[in-house]
Design an enzyme around this catalytic site. Structure first.
Site, mmCIF file in Angstrom:
data_model
loop_
_atom_site.group_PDB
_atom_site.id
_atom_site.type_symbol
_atom_site.label_atom_id
_atom_site.label_comp_id
_atom_site.label_asym_id
_atom_site.label_seq_id
_atom_site.Cartn_x
_atom_site.Cartn_y
_atom_site.Cartn_z
ATOM 1 N N TYR A 74 34.576 37.590 58.732
ATOM 2 C CA TYR A 74 34.573 36.483 59.857
ATOM 3 C C TYR A 74 35.767 35.661 59.599
ATOM 4 O O TYR A 74 36.188 34.995 60.646
ATOM 5 C CB TYR A 74 33.398 35.829 59.699
ATOM 6 C CG TYR A 74 32.141 36.485 60.135
ATOM 7 C CD1 TYR A 74 31.815 37.333 61.048
ATOM 8 C CD2 TYR A 74 31.099 36.480 59.105
ATOM 9 C CE1 TYR A 74 30.735 37.869 61.562
ATOM 10 C CE2 TYR A 74 29.893 37.177 59.350
ATOM 11 C CZ TYR A 74 29.598 37.916 60.427
ATOM 12 O OH TYR A 74 28.623 38.691 60.527
ATOM 13 N N HIS A 112 44.299 44.830 42.253
ATOM 14 C CA HIS A 112 43.548 44.361 41.330
ATOM 15 C C HIS A 112 42.370 44.995 41.298
ATOM 16 O O HIS A 112 41.455 44.966 42.195
ATOM 17 C CB HIS A 112 43.219 42.861 41.981
ATOM 18 C CG HIS A 112 42.603 41.832 40.885
ATOM 19 N ND1 HIS A 112 43.259 41.435 39.987
ATOM 20 C CD2 HIS A 112 41.206 41.424 41.020
ATOM 21 C CE1 HIS A 112 42.361 40.465 39.274
ATOM 22 N NE2 HIS A 112 41.156 40.430 39.934
ATOM 23 N N ARG A 152 42.687 37.281 33.207
ATOM 24 C CA ARG A 152 41.826 36.861 34.077
ATOM 25 C C ARG A 152 41.838 35.262 33.977
ATOM 26 O O ARG A 152 41.712 34.799 34.910
ATOM 27 C CB ARG A 152 40.279 37.461 33.526
ATOM 28 C CG ARG A 152 40.115 38.857 33.725
ATOM 29 C CD ARG A 152 38.531 39.221 33.675
ATOM 30 N NE ARG A 152 38.490 40.658 33.820
ATOM 31 C CZ ARG A 152 37.221 41.288 33.884
ATOM 32 N NH1 ARG A 152 36.228 40.465 33.802
ATOM 33 N NH2 ARG A 152 37.218 42.561 34.165
#
Length: 747
Positions: free
Chosen positions: A122, A78, A32
């Site tokens: 969007y 993931h 990570r």
């Protein structure tokens, strides 16, 4: 009834917690928080780029919804939250966050004001040319692949990475017990430095700095760090860089003028910067500034209006640099994963060497892959040539035999692959022109095979090929391109220091504070006052009932008074604003936000440019620049990171050539001051180790002058030679005659 086996096992809680916490820590570090030194990516970024490649979102193709990218990456590679993946994708597309964006975004991807990006439904995205350069070679066995979390498909362990992305785009992350903070750099400079390293693997660190002059931030700005400090930061992999906003004077009518800020420091949010300066204006802490307003559109334009046209713009800006985030200090901590496995702090040379070694391995694997492809193709072409040389006989065998394959293999000494290729040929391929094309392809591939074989056997040729590839990258993204042109200017630190000193002088005059002597008094319970004049401490001094004296020292009204708290934070008080000497003073917590469980370690007059040795009860310590510890707010500035149960316990001026540390166990250790690192902030390193108790005191001194205990008894070097050692040792019981309190005096 069938008995159910008892699956409950008895296990010590400490062992269970240790095993699980270790597994969590390793997962956080490797999966990570820390980037791989080879491609400069964390797993989430690598998976995003690989997922977009599988969606064929190459540069120049049409965009696709970011939600689709996030969904594919989360579902296949993931297994974490969609918002975390989208946030990572957004950052790769922000040209004010990364120097060479890896994602080409369409829609609202946030701005330098700190506004968030639009929702993923969007926005649209695709890969950039820089991302394509990182991915080039994945289909040519350039890197290893591993199974994904669900075992259904494969993902790359690391990307081929045609350029040193770790330094080019930088990285930030916090793991368990470690963190990384790498600023962006100029890719053209990195290519030049890597080429120099490939040509001369023994090149010195200082020689690499001829190419890599410092960070190159996407938001520009001016780097004003001292060259010696930059060199040390790149050598050790730890340090910090001081960056200032870029500004210019804009002339108006009748001699009036204003200052226009066009670039701000990296990772500073413009809206919060303006809000902070406006707050300082309201508090009348900027006596030379009259107003600030934001005229930014696509480009940054912050307008500063002076109170008088007679004010020097340089002095006004120096005042703002000192008081606001128009000047920022950005840390360098190159903690990375070496070969994707081992966390390690690397210097500039080590990072570039690791990248060059990775590219050499990629070159070898791609060349071997290509050689195998050429061998297979040549094998087929040789079979085709047999057809053209013996066309009638081949046709006869195919027409007359029920099983022509074994007959062809026997008649022309063909293998199975060649025989299958001949039988699968189309009739129109038997024309003369096709024979010429096959012979031409055969000759071309034979030459390429020979060149690749020669390359694989020569380290010199491999180096030349690597250099050629880096020059191609430089031509595409280097300083001669619009994207690659250096944005952050390197300024002279000497001029900056002189201007800062002048700004301090002017600010002192502007505040109209007369330099008068005072005596600062702070009691054990934290009641603070300033007596007029320099006075000696006496038994007649009065305190509240049950209270007593603790800090008593001389200062002036123009001085800054600094405090270190046990939680590792420094606080700064204005000497002219301390409560008067009448009565018992005021509680110090009204001036600073000191937590109830914290106490004051020391209090002293700020000396610009001085170095301090700070230490904690755990035995950790480091040297810091006193200027970096000056705090402009009541919240103070966190300088020493202390863990729960640990407290800052000592802060003394760092001078001389030796460090002395004494523990609560009365063991003394002396070692060279050069073994202690200089940090702007952190936990530091072990000064002394203890089995029982902790650190009691630490100081610096000159070896030849000797060492004093808290009773000011001097111990000569001849009496201390048995206590000399190396940092982080346990030490020995203090010499005979050492004070019972065990601490040091003024050395």
């Amino acid at each position: 009834m069938v008995a159910i086996p008892d699956e409950i096992r008895s296990e010590p809680l400490s062992k269970a917690l240790a095993e699980r916490y270790l597994a969590y820590a390793l997962s956080t570090i490797t999966q990570r928080a820390l980037p791989d030194v080879r491609d400069g990516l964390k797993p989430v970024h690598r998976r995003i780029l690989f997922g977009m490649r599988l969606l064929r979102l190459d540069p120049g193709t049409s965009f696709k919804k970011s939600a689709k990218v996030v969904g594919d990456v989360m579902g296949s590679f993931h297994p974490h939250g969609d918002q975390a993946i989208y946030d990572a994708l957004v950052r790769l597309a922000q040209d004010f966050s990364v120097r060479y964006p890896l994602v080409d975004g369409q829609g609202n991807f946030g701005n330098v004001d700190g506004d968030n990006a639009a929702a993923m439904r969007y926005t649209e995205s695709r890969l950039t040319e820089a991302a394509a350069a990182l991915l080039a070679g994945l289909d040519e066995n350039a890197v290893d692949f591993r199974t994904t979390y669900d075992g259904e498909t494969l993902e790359p362990v690391v990307l081929p990475a045609a350029f040193p992305n770790l330094l080019a785009n930088g990285s930030n992350g916090i793991a368990v017990g470690m963190a990384t903070s790498i600023p962006p750099h100029n890719l053209g400079e990195l290519c030049a430095a890597t080429i120099a390293l490939i040509e001369n693997p023994n090149i010195q660190d200082r020689s690499l700095l001829k190419f890599v002059r410092g960070p190159d931030f996407p938001t520009g700005g001016i780097l004003v760090e001292d060259p010696a400090s930059i060199a040390e930061s790149y050598r050790t992999g730890r340090g910090s860089f001081r960056v200032r906003a870029r500004w210019e004077k804009e002339e108006g009518n009748r001699g009036a003028w204003q200052i226009v800020v066009t670039e701000i420091p990296y990772q500073v949010q413009k809206s919060k910067l303006i809000e902070r300066i406006a707050e300082l204006l309201e508090q009348k802490k900027l006596p030379l500034l009259d107003d600030i307003h934001d005229e930014s559109a696509e480009d940054i334009r912050i307008v500063l209006t002076p109170k008088s046209r007679t004010v020097e713009p340089e002095i006004l800006m120096e005042q703002l640099f000192r008081a606001s985030d128009l000047e920022a200090r950005l840390p360098l901590n190159m903690t990375v994963l070496d070969k994707g496995l081992v966390p390690k702090v690397m210097g500039l040379k080590e990072v570039l060497a690791a990248f060059a070694a990775h590219r050499r391995e990629v070159l070898e694997r791609r060349s071997a892959f290509r050689l195998e492809k050429i061998r297979a193709r040549l094998e087929v072409l040789e079979g085709y040539l047999v057809v053209f040389l013996n066309l009638d006989k081949v046709i006869k065998i195919i027409r007359t035999e029920d099983e022509p394959k074994p007959k062809l293999m026997k008649a022309f000494s063909l293998n199975e692959v060649q025989a299958d290729a001949i039988l699968n040929m189309r009739l129109r391929s038997l024309r003369k022109l096709e024979e010429m094309e096959i012979r031409g392809e055969h000759d071309t591939l034979t030459k390429e095979h020979k060149d690749l074989t020669k390359l694989m056997g020569s380290e010199r040729l491999k180096s030349a090929q690597l250099i050629a590839e880096l020059r191609e990258v430089d031509a595409k993204f280097g300083q001669k391109t619009v994207l690659g042109k250096r944005r952050t200017e390197i300024a002279k630190a000497a001029e900056v220091a002189e201007m800062t000193a002048l700004a301090e002088h002017v600010e002192e005059r502007a505040n109209q504070v007369e330099r008068e002597p005072i005596t600062v008094v702070c009691s054990a319970k934290g009641w603070l006052r300033a007596l007029t004049g320099h006075k000696e401490q006496s038994k007649d001094d009065k305190y509240r009932e049950g209270d007593r004296a603790r800090f008593w020292f001389n200062a002036h009204t123009t001085d800054q008074i600094m405090l270190l708290a046990t939680d590792g934070r420094f606080f700064t008080l204005d000497g002219s604003k301390l409560p008067g000497g009448r009565g018992n003073g005021e509680a110090i917590r009204t001036f600073i936000d000191l937590p109830p469980d914290a106490d004051i370690v020391t209090m002293f007059v700020h000396v610009p440019g001085r170095k301090l040795l700070v230490a904690a009860t755990s035995g950790h310590g480091f040297i810091t620049n006193e200027d970096d510890a000056v705090a402009m707010t009541k919240k103070g500035k966190s300088v020493m990171n202390v863990k729960p149960g640990v407290e800052a316990v000592s802060c003394r001026p760092a001078a001389g050539d030796s460090v002395a540390v004494v523990g609560e166990n009365r063991k003394l250790l002396i070692f060279k001051i050069g073994e202690v690192p200089e940090l702007a902030r952190g936990q530091g390193v072990y000064l002394q180790r203890y089995k029982d108790g902790g650190l009691a005191d630490a100081t610096t001194f000159t070896w030849k002058a000797g060492l004093k205990d808290e009773n000011n008894k001097l111990f000569e070097p001849s009496e201390l030679k048995d206590w000399k050692g190396e940092r982080a040792q346990a030490g020995r019981i203090v010499p005979r005659g050492w004070s019972r309190g065990g601490k040091f005096g003024e050395n």
